[in-house]
Scaffold this active site. Sequence first.
Site, PDB file in Angstrom:
ATOM      1  N   GLY A  10       0.836  -1.204   0.000  1.00 52.95           N
ATOM      2  CA  GLY A  10       0.000   0.000   0.000  1.00 52.95           C
ATOM      3  C   GLY A  10       0.868   1.249   0.000  1.00 52.95           C
ATOM      4  N   THR A 123      -3.861   5.923  13.747  1.00 51.33           N
ATOM      5  CA  THR A 123      -4.211   7.183  13.092  1.00 51.33           C
ATOM      6  C   THR A 123      -4.727   8.231  14.080  1.00 51.33           C
ATOM      7  OG1 THR A 123      -5.894   8.121  11.617  1.00 51.33           O
ATOM      8  CG2 THR A 123      -6.425   6.005  12.558  1.00 51.33           C
ATOM      9  N   ASP A 124      -4.619   9.490  13.686  1.00 52.70           N
ATOM     10  CA  ASP A 124      -5.168  10.585  14.508  1.00 52.70           C
ATOM     11  C   ASP A 124      -6.697  10.511  14.595  1.00 52.70           C
ATOM     12  OD1 ASP A 124      -5.687  11.285  11.846  1.00 52.70           O
ATOM     13  OD2 ASP A 124      -4.837  13.296  11.988  1.00 52.70           O
ATOM     14  N   GLU A 125      -7.315   9.769  13.658  1.00 51.35           N
ATOM     15  CA  GLU A 125      -8.778   9.733  13.600  1.00 51.35           C
ATOM     16  C   GLU A 125      -9.404   9.082  14.827  1.00 51.35           C
ATOM     17  OE1 GLU A 125     -10.797   9.191  10.071  1.00 51.35           O
ATOM     18  OE2 GLU A 125      -9.163   9.835   8.790  1.00 51.35           O
ATOM     19  N   TYR A 147     -14.214   3.316  10.195  1.00 46.39           N
ATOM     20  CA  TYR A 147     -12.756   3.178  10.027  1.00 46.39           C
ATOM     21  C   TYR A 147     -12.052   3.535  11.336  1.00 46.39           C
ATOM     22  CZ  TYR A 147      -7.982   4.749   8.958  1.00 46.39           C
ATOM     23  OH  TYR A 147      -6.624   4.957   8.997  1.00 46.39           O
ATOM     24  N   LYS A 151      -9.920   1.162  14.027  1.00 46.81           N
ATOM     25  CA  LYS A 151      -8.511   1.416  14.380  1.00 46.81           C
ATOM     26  C   LYS A 151      -8.368   1.588  15.899  1.00 46.81           C
ATOM     27  CE  LYS A 151      -5.494   1.928  11.804  1.00 46.81           C
ATOM     28  NZ  LYS A 151      -4.594   0.940  11.148  1.00 46.81           N
ATOM     29  N   ASN A 177      -1.232  11.474   5.877  1.00 46.29           N
ATOM     30  CA  ASN A 177      -0.020  11.432   5.049  1.00 46.29           C
ATOM     31  C   ASN A 177      -0.342  11.803   3.610  1.00 46.29           C
ATOM     32  OD1 ASN A 177       2.232   8.852   6.185  1.00 46.29           O
ATOM     33  ND2 ASN A 177       0.742   9.930   7.420  1.00 46.29           N
ATOM     34  N   LYS A 186      -7.741   9.063  -2.431  1.00 45.49           N
ATOM     35  CA  LYS A 186      -7.493   9.918  -1.274  1.00 45.49           C
ATOM     36  C   LYS A 186      -7.372  11.375  -1.699  1.00 45.49           C
ATOM     37  CE  LYS A 186      -7.453   6.409   1.543  1.00 45.49           C
ATOM     38  NZ  LYS A 186      -6.370   5.489   1.715  1.00 45.49           N
ATOM     39  N   PRO A 202     -13.658  17.756  -6.056  1.00 44.01           N
ATOM     40  CA  PRO A 202     -14.824  17.709  -5.162  1.00 44.01           C
ATOM     41  C   PRO A 202     -14.444  17.970  -3.704  1.00 44.01           C
ATOM     42  CG  PRO A 202     -14.159  15.487  -5.776  1.00 44.01           C
ATOM     43  CD  PRO A 202     -13.205  16.419  -6.470  1.00 44.01           C
ATOM     44  N   TYR A 204     -15.658  18.420   0.137  1.00 45.86           N
ATOM     45  CA  TYR A 204     -16.805  18.145   1.013  1.00 45.86           C
ATOM     46  C   TYR A 204     -17.254  19.425   1.730  1.00 45.86           C
ATOM     47  CZ  TYR A 204     -16.435  13.069   0.608  1.00 45.86           C
ATOM     48  OH  TYR A 204     -16.440  11.784   0.159  1.00 45.86           O
ATOM     49  N   ARG A 211      -6.735  19.551   8.720  1.00 43.02           N
ATOM     50  CA  ARG A 211      -5.882  18.367   8.892  1.00 43.02           C
ATOM     51  C   ARG A 211      -4.420  18.826   8.959  1.00 43.02           C
ATOM     52  NH1 ARG A 211     -10.408  16.974   9.538  1.00 43.02           N
ATOM     53  NH2 ARG A 211     -11.558  15.295   8.506  1.00 43.02           N
TER      54      ARG A 211
HETATM   55  N1  LIG Z   1      -2.442   7.309   4.639  1.00 43.56           N
HETATM   56  C1  LIG Z   1      -2.652   8.050   5.698  1.00 43.56           C
HETATM   57  O1  LIG Z   1      -2.868   9.265   5.620  1.00 43.56           O
HETATM   58  C2  LIG Z   1      -2.607   7.432   7.077  1.00 43.56           C
HETATM   59  C3  LIG Z   1      -2.627   8.278   8.189  1.00 43.56           C
HETATM   60  C4  LIG Z   1      -2.590   7.708   9.467  1.00 43.56           C
HETATM   61  C5  LIG Z   1      -2.539   6.336   9.604  1.00 43.56           C
HETATM   62  N2  LIG Z   1      -2.541   5.539   8.505  1.00 43.56           N
HETATM   63  C6  LIG Z   1      -2.479   4.089   8.709  1.00 43.56           C
HETATM   64  O2  LIG Z   1      -1.358   3.605   7.992  1.00 43.56           O
HETATM   65  C7  LIG Z   1      -1.618   2.302   7.484  1.00 43.56           C
HETATM   66  C8  LIG Z   1      -1.353   2.278   5.995  1.00 43.56           C
HETATM   67  O3  LIG Z   1      -2.193   3.237   5.353  1.00 43.56           O
HETATM   68  P1  LIG Z   1      -2.126   3.454   3.784  1.00 43.56           P
HETATM   69  O4  LIG Z   1      -2.607   4.801   3.507  1.00 43.56           O
HETATM   70  O5  LIG Z   1      -0.810   3.010   3.304  1.00 43.56           O
HETATM   71  O6  LIG Z   1      -3.223   2.396   3.312  1.00 43.56           O
HETATM   72  P2  LIG Z   1      -3.455   1.728   1.871  1.00 43.56           P
HETATM   73  O7  LIG Z   1      -4.923   1.557   1.763  1.00 43.56           O
HETATM   74  O8  LIG Z   1      -2.727   2.469   0.819  1.00 43.56           O
HETATM   75  O9  LIG Z   1      -2.747   0.297   2.008  1.00 43.56           O
HETATM   76  C9  LIG Z   1      -3.269  -0.733   2.803  1.00 43.56           C
HETATM   77  C10 LIG Z   1      -2.566  -2.016   2.387  1.00 43.56           C
HETATM   78  O10 LIG Z   1      -3.058  -3.074   3.227  1.00 43.56           O
HETATM   79  C11 LIG Z   1      -3.325  -4.212   2.395  1.00 43.56           C
HETATM   80  N3  LIG Z   1      -4.361  -5.019   3.065  1.00 43.56           N
HETATM   81  C12 LIG Z   1      -5.668  -4.686   3.271  1.00 43.56           C
HETATM   82  N4  LIG Z   1      -6.301  -5.705   3.884  1.00 43.56           N
HETATM   83  C13 LIG Z   1      -5.379  -6.677   4.084  1.00 43.56           C
HETATM   84  C14 LIG Z   1      -5.434  -7.966   4.684  1.00 43.56           C
HETATM   85  N5  LIG Z   1      -6.572  -8.454   5.206  1.00 43.56           N
HETATM   86  N6  LIG Z   1      -4.305  -8.702   4.720  1.00 43.56           N
HETATM   87  C15 LIG Z   1      -3.142  -8.221   4.200  1.00 43.56           C
HETATM   88  N7  LIG Z   1      -3.040  -7.025   3.597  1.00 43.56           N
HETATM   89  C16 LIG Z   1      -4.144  -6.252   3.559  1.00 43.56           C
HETATM   90  C17 LIG Z   1      -3.787  -3.633   1.076  1.00 43.56           C
HETATM   91  O11 LIG Z   1      -3.659  -4.563   0.026  1.00 43.56           O
HETATM   92  C18 LIG Z   1      -2.849  -2.428   0.942  1.00 43.56           C
HETATM   93  O12 LIG Z   1      -1.656  -2.793   0.297  1.00 43.56           O
HETATM   94  C19 LIG Z   1      -3.067   1.982   7.838  1.00 43.56           C
HETATM   95  O13 LIG Z   1      -3.073   1.157   8.970  1.00 43.56           O
HETATM   96  C20 LIG Z   1      -3.680   3.329   8.162  1.00 43.56           C
HETATM   97  O14 LIG Z   1      -4.703   3.217   9.112  1.00 43.56           O
HETATM   98  C21 LIG Z   1      -2.570   6.052   7.238  1.00 43.56           C
END
Ligand SMILES: NC(=O)c1ccc[n+]([C@@H]2O[C@H](COP(=O)([O-])OP(=O)(O)OC[C@H]3O[C@@H](n4cnc5c(N)ncnc54)[C@H](O)[C@@H]3O)[C@@H](O)[C@H]2O)c1
Length: 334
Positions: A10, A123-125, A147, A151, A177, A186, A202, A204, A211
């Site tokens: 991801g 996450t901060d959420e 969500y 978390k 991020n 996103k 778009p 909201y 943020r």
């Molecule tokens: N992106 C942000 O702004 C942000 C901010 C704060 C926290 N986070 C946290 O960071 C982490 C990563 O976020 P991201 O933005 O990279 O998410 P993302 O959606 O880009 O990636 C998530 C990844 O998890 C994999 N995945 C989903 N379900 C799965 C499962 N059951 N088994 C194995 N793999 C699985 C997906 O294939 C994907 O590659 C998350 O836990 C998210 O809550 C993200």
Amino acid sequence: MKVVVTGGAGFVGSNFIRYLLRNVPDCRILNIDKLTYAGNLNNLSDFFTDSRHHFVREDICRQSTMEKLIRGWEAVVNFAAETHVDRSLMEPEKFLRTDVWGVFSLLEASRRCGLKKFLQISTDEVYGSLIRGTARESSCLSPSNPYAASKAAADLLAFSYYKTYGLAVSVVRSTNNFGPFQHPEKMIPLFITNALENEKLPLYGDGRQVRQWLFVEDNCRAILMILQRGQTGQVYHVSPGVGHRNISIARMILRLLGKPESLLQSVKDRPGHDRRYCLSSEKMRKLGWRPEWSLEKALAATVKWYQENPGWWGALKKGAFQEYYRKQYGGQTC
Ligand SMILES: NC(=O)c1ccc[n+]([C@@H]2O[C@H](COP(=O)([O-])OP(=O)(O)OC[C@H]3O[C@@H](n4cnc5c(N)ncnc54)[C@H](O)[C@@H]3O)[C@@H](O)[C@H]2O)c1
């Protein structure tokens, strides 16, 4: 360092692996990812064949398989999750499954295998909307959507494994991020790619949601620091400090691309939309972490990356994404 990275295909996970490979020469990485719609092997193409990186397609919810895979490794950094708030309003079950049951499965496998460290990426959420003031690591959790609630549940479960079984858990809560390889569903990549295609952005409601935007590389540096030097049983906030309204971010993107403000379009706000998040990151700053990227510099670098990689995001905006987009933003094309 022998690290299992879950969700490493991801956005943040793939950036973290890239950061680790560059900065820890003797690392070994087992990357476990289910490759949902959000997981993408193209995110790994520059290091896929690096001998220090090994990829396995698997679901973190399969506990006995997780146990077999992670035995003999030192640490787990869990990025795997369903992550898009809008989708959690449509399909909350998926979020409970991966973000709660999946974390349980990993915790249980880690406990059984005697892993030395478990980093849960949160996450901060989880704090919900803050009208004023700043959330500290000890603040109460008050999530507003499925969500965030899933978390928050995972964070509590992770700490129960620390208290009950002595598993060396730390929880990292970062703010929003942005950066290369973020899925175009996103906000920032959606705005950049829509603007590049002269489509509407778009926004909201009134667009005044606040943020604290964090460049993904700054987050990866913080996560590595916590992995190497963080205390177990602790929460760490990763935040750049300053908050910005969504509408200001949209305007900055349009300015960077030389596009008109007439591309801004207000759409119906989503239910339970948090107005403001604000994390204090004093604890991380005491550990020696500071954001190295200003918002302006990081946003410009991100815009440039999306300009230079239309093939990467163009593929993701086709097919099922268009159906999702129509449902979400009420008939706008993309
Ligand atoms: N992106 C942000 O702004 C942000 C901010 C704060 C926290 N986070 C946290 O960071 C982490 C990563 O976020 P991201 O933005 O990279 O998410 P993302 O959606 O880009 O990636 C998530 C990844 O998890 C994999 N995945 C989903 N379900 C799965 C499962 N059951 N088994 C194995 N793999 C699985 C997906 O294939 C994907 O590659 C998350 O836990 C998210 O809550 C993200």
